[in-house]
Design a protein around this motif. Structure first.
Motif, PDB file in Angstrom:
ATOM      1  N   ILE A  37       0.896  -1.153   0.123  1.00  0.00           N
ATOM      2  CA  ILE A  37      -0.064  -0.056  -0.046  1.00  0.00           C
ATOM      3  C   ILE A  37       1.043   1.210  -0.030  1.00  0.00           C
ATOM      4  CG2 ILE A  37      -1.789   1.161   1.238  1.00  0.00           C
ATOM      5  CD1 ILE A  37      -2.507  -1.479   2.528  1.00  0.00           C
ATOM      6  N   ALA A  38       0.689   1.941  -1.089  1.00  0.00           N
ATOM      7  CA  ALA A  38       1.713   3.022  -1.251  1.00  0.00           C
ATOM      8  C   ALA A  38       0.927   4.404  -1.592  1.00  0.00           C
ATOM      9  CB  ALA A  38       2.663   2.819  -2.454  1.00  0.00           C
ATOM     10  N   LYS A  39       1.508   5.611  -1.035  1.00  0.00           N
ATOM     11  CA  LYS A  39       0.853   6.917  -1.237  1.00  0.00           C
ATOM     12  C   LYS A  39       2.009   7.946  -0.918  1.00  0.00           C
ATOM     13  CE  LYS A  39      -2.931   9.850   0.917  1.00  0.00           C
ATOM     14  NZ  LYS A  39      -3.519   9.719  -0.371  1.00  0.00           N
ATOM     15  N   SER A  40       1.606   9.164  -1.506  1.00  0.00           N
ATOM     16  CA  SER A  40       2.695  10.245  -1.741  1.00  0.00           C
ATOM     17  C   SER A  40       1.838  11.455  -1.343  1.00  0.00           C
ATOM     18  CB  SER A  40       3.575  10.456  -2.772  1.00  0.00           C
ATOM     19  OG  SER A  40       2.742  11.038  -4.019  1.00  0.00           O
ATOM     20  N   ASN A  41       2.401  12.571  -1.231  1.00  0.00           N
ATOM     21  CA  ASN A  41       1.608  14.009  -0.884  1.00  0.00           C
ATOM     22  C   ASN A  41       1.753  14.836  -2.321  1.00  0.00           C
ATOM     23  OD1 ASN A  41       4.511  14.534  -0.710  1.00  0.00           O
ATOM     24  ND2 ASN A  41       4.251  15.769   0.874  1.00  0.00           N
ATOM     25  N   ASN A  42       1.958  14.113  -3.432  1.00  0.00           N
ATOM     26  CA  ASN A  42       2.348  14.838  -4.571  1.00  0.00           C
ATOM     27  C   ASN A  42       1.379  14.250  -5.942  1.00  0.00           C
ATOM     28  OD1 ASN A  42       3.595  16.070  -7.143  1.00  0.00           O
ATOM     29  ND2 ASN A  42       5.206  16.811  -5.751  1.00  0.00           N
ATOM     30  N   THR A  43       0.771  14.850  -6.552  1.00  0.00           N
ATOM     31  CA  THR A  43      -0.052  14.053  -7.661  1.00  0.00           C
ATOM     32  C   THR A  43       0.926  13.896  -8.837  1.00  0.00           C
ATOM     33  OG1 THR A  43      -0.493  16.581  -8.827  1.00  0.00           O
ATOM     34  CG2 THR A  43      -1.990  15.593  -7.426  1.00  0.00           C
ATOM     35  N   THR A  44       2.207  14.303  -8.743  1.00  0.00           N
ATOM     36  CA  THR A  44       2.969  13.894  -9.701  1.00  0.00           C
ATOM     37  C   THR A  44       3.691  12.431  -9.675  1.00  0.00           C
ATOM     38  OG1 THR A  44       3.845  16.104  -9.973  1.00  0.00           O
ATOM     39  CG2 THR A  44       5.109  14.505 -11.256  1.00  0.00           C
ATOM     40  N   PRO A  45       3.541  11.449 -10.769  1.00  0.00           N
ATOM     41  CA  PRO A  45       3.927  10.053 -10.380  1.00  0.00           C
ATOM     42  C   PRO A  45       5.375  10.178 -10.001  1.00  0.00           C
ATOM     43  CG  PRO A  45       2.543  10.179 -12.451  1.00  0.00           C
ATOM     44  CD  PRO A  45       2.897  11.525 -11.976  1.00  0.00           C
ATOM     45  N   LEU A  46       5.564   9.229  -9.157  1.00  0.00           N
ATOM     46  CA  LEU A  46       7.111   9.040  -8.546  1.00  0.00           C
ATOM     47  C   LEU A  46       7.405   7.686  -8.679  1.00  0.00           C
ATOM     48  CD1 LEU A  46       9.247  10.490  -6.706  1.00  0.00           C
ATOM     49  CD2 LEU A  46       8.171   9.189  -4.661  1.00  0.00           C
ATOM     50  N   PHE A  47       8.920   7.703  -9.568  1.00  0.00           N
ATOM     51  CA  PHE A  47       9.599   6.376  -9.516  1.00  0.00           C
ATOM     52  C   PHE A  47       8.983   5.801 -11.133  1.00  0.00           C
ATOM     53  CE2 PHE A  47      10.180   6.028  -4.764  1.00  0.00           C
ATOM     54  CZ  PHE A  47      11.184   6.567  -4.926  1.00  0.00           C
ATOM     55  N   ILE A  48       9.845   5.378 -11.933  1.00  0.00           N
ATOM     56  CA  ILE A  48       9.743   4.729 -13.024  1.00  0.00           C
ATOM     57  C   ILE A  48       8.909   3.501 -12.797  1.00  0.00           C
ATOM     58  CG2 ILE A  48      10.526   3.523 -15.135  1.00  0.00           C
ATOM     59  CD1 ILE A  48      12.765   5.936 -14.988  1.00  0.00           C
ATOM     60  N   HIS A  49       7.939   3.028 -13.500  1.00  0.00           N
ATOM     61  CA  HIS A  49       7.253   1.754 -13.303  1.00  0.00           C
ATOM     62  C   HIS A  49       6.391   1.547 -11.947  1.00  0.00           C
ATOM     63  CE1 HIS A  49       9.293   0.594 -17.061  1.00  0.00           C
ATOM     64  NE2 HIS A  49      10.541   0.147 -16.165  1.00  0.00           N
TER      65      HIS A  49
END
Length: 346
Positions: A37-49
């Motif tokens: 289960i993963a989540k960030s605080n930014n709408t920009t996709p993080l990390f290739i793949h």
């Protein structure tokens, strides 16, 4: 590295042999997997793949692999590994390796689809149970856009220098092939003419040093051919309950590195990692987490990661560890990501 054999974990203590499914005396099946289960605080996709955003993601890290091993003769073996990687659909997994191996004295010849032997964890990159972090540091392990295998052959020479020290040297050669990877809405296509290289490793009682060089010629999306030289150097060292790791990757477009430390206390291993990418994907990151070994075959990770893009690079429209430049979405240049990870092997 066969996953049913010894894997190193944070304390650098070999785990018991994993029980593969023995179909016959000569044929066995084993496997591995990860989910999060993963989540960030930014709408920009993080990390290739992986493409982690501020929407809670339940399949950004999903991996499932099956490996079959067949002993043809005492010296001749065959191995096949099929993996559903994070970027794959369940209906379209990837053959990560499929090769024949012939061993004579100190020499081992492998031919077929093989793993690129560039990094410390290359042989077990998708086996989350085999390393401390939820994901290997992206600065180094995503430096070649997630490419992990080649079609060709290798010749490995291994010798014992002393009772506690072994050395190995392995030249390898890959034939031309087409590699594709998605970068947001864009698809990058690499037409590789060939790749050739050399990896070397020293393994002692409580340490390992790995180095590799690879030369390749390729075309990207139909552009003119170019040549690339890639150099890597890494090491791991265990001291009592501590495990220290560091790796660096360098080519004409970038230099990437990380340092990491973990401390094993019973079933828990807290760890911290610092990494940097320079030139092409300039960024800095700090990762802190804890791994809990439920059993020798199952582990859990709780991890926080901060990734930082310098203001001048942000203003220039650079992406760093993002999949697309965050300025394109008018988003913040920095991001914090949170992960709960489950890993298993059988």
């Amino acid at each position: 590295m066969n996953i049913k054999y010894t894997l190193l974990v944070a304390a650098a203590i070999p785990l018991p042999l994993f029980a593969a499914i023995d179909i016959t005396d000569d044929f066995s099946i084993s496997g591995f997997g990860s989910t999060s289960i993963a989540k960030s605080n930014n709408t920009t996709p993080l990390f290739i793949h992986r493409e982690i955003t501020d929407d809670t993601c339940y399949d950004c890290d999903t991996i499932f692999g099956i490996q079959a091993d067949y002993t043809i003769t005492e010296a001749l073996n065959a191995s096949l590994q099929v993996v559903k990687r994070p970027q794959d659909k369940w209906s379209d997994p990837e053959i990560e390796w499929a090769y024949l191996s012939y061993e004579i004295n100190d020499l081992t010849f492998n031919g077929g689809r093989l793993r690129l032997p560039l990094f410390l964890a290359s042989e077990y990159y998708y086996v989350g149970q085999a390393y401390t972090w939820a994901r290997p540091p992206q600065e180094v392990y995503d430096s070649i856009l997630g490419f992990t295998f080649y079609d060709g052959f290798s010749l490995r020479w291994e010798t014992s220098i002393s009772d506690e020290l072994t050395a190995s040297v392995m030249p390898f050669y890959g034939f031309g092939r087409e590699n594709k990877t998605k970068l947001g809405t864009f698809e990058l296509i690499f037409e590789t003419d060939y790749m050739a290289g050399l990896s070397a490793e020293l393994t002692g009682f409580n340490y390992r040093i790995h180095s590799a060089y690879m030369h390749t010629k390729f075309e990207q999306n139909g552009a003119a051919s170019e040549k690339m030289n890639i150099f890597t150097l890494g090491g791991e060292y265990s001291l009592d309950q501590w495990l220290f790791m560091a790796e660096v990757e360098h080519d004409k477009l970038q230099t990437n590195w990380y340092v990491s430390a973990g401390y094993s206390y019973d079933a828990f291993t807290p760890y911290i990692t610092y990494g940097q990418s320079h030139d092409r994907r300039y960024s800095k990151s700090v990762t802190a987490g804890v791994r809990y070994d439920v059993t020798p075959q199952i582990s859990l990770n709780a991890e926080w990661q901060g990734v930082y893009l310098p203001q001048d690079r942000y203003d220039q429209g650079k992406d760093g560890q993002f999949v697309i430049p965050p300025i394109a979405l008018q988003e913040d240049k920095d991001v914090q990501a949170y992960t709960l990870m489950l890993n298993f092997v059988f």
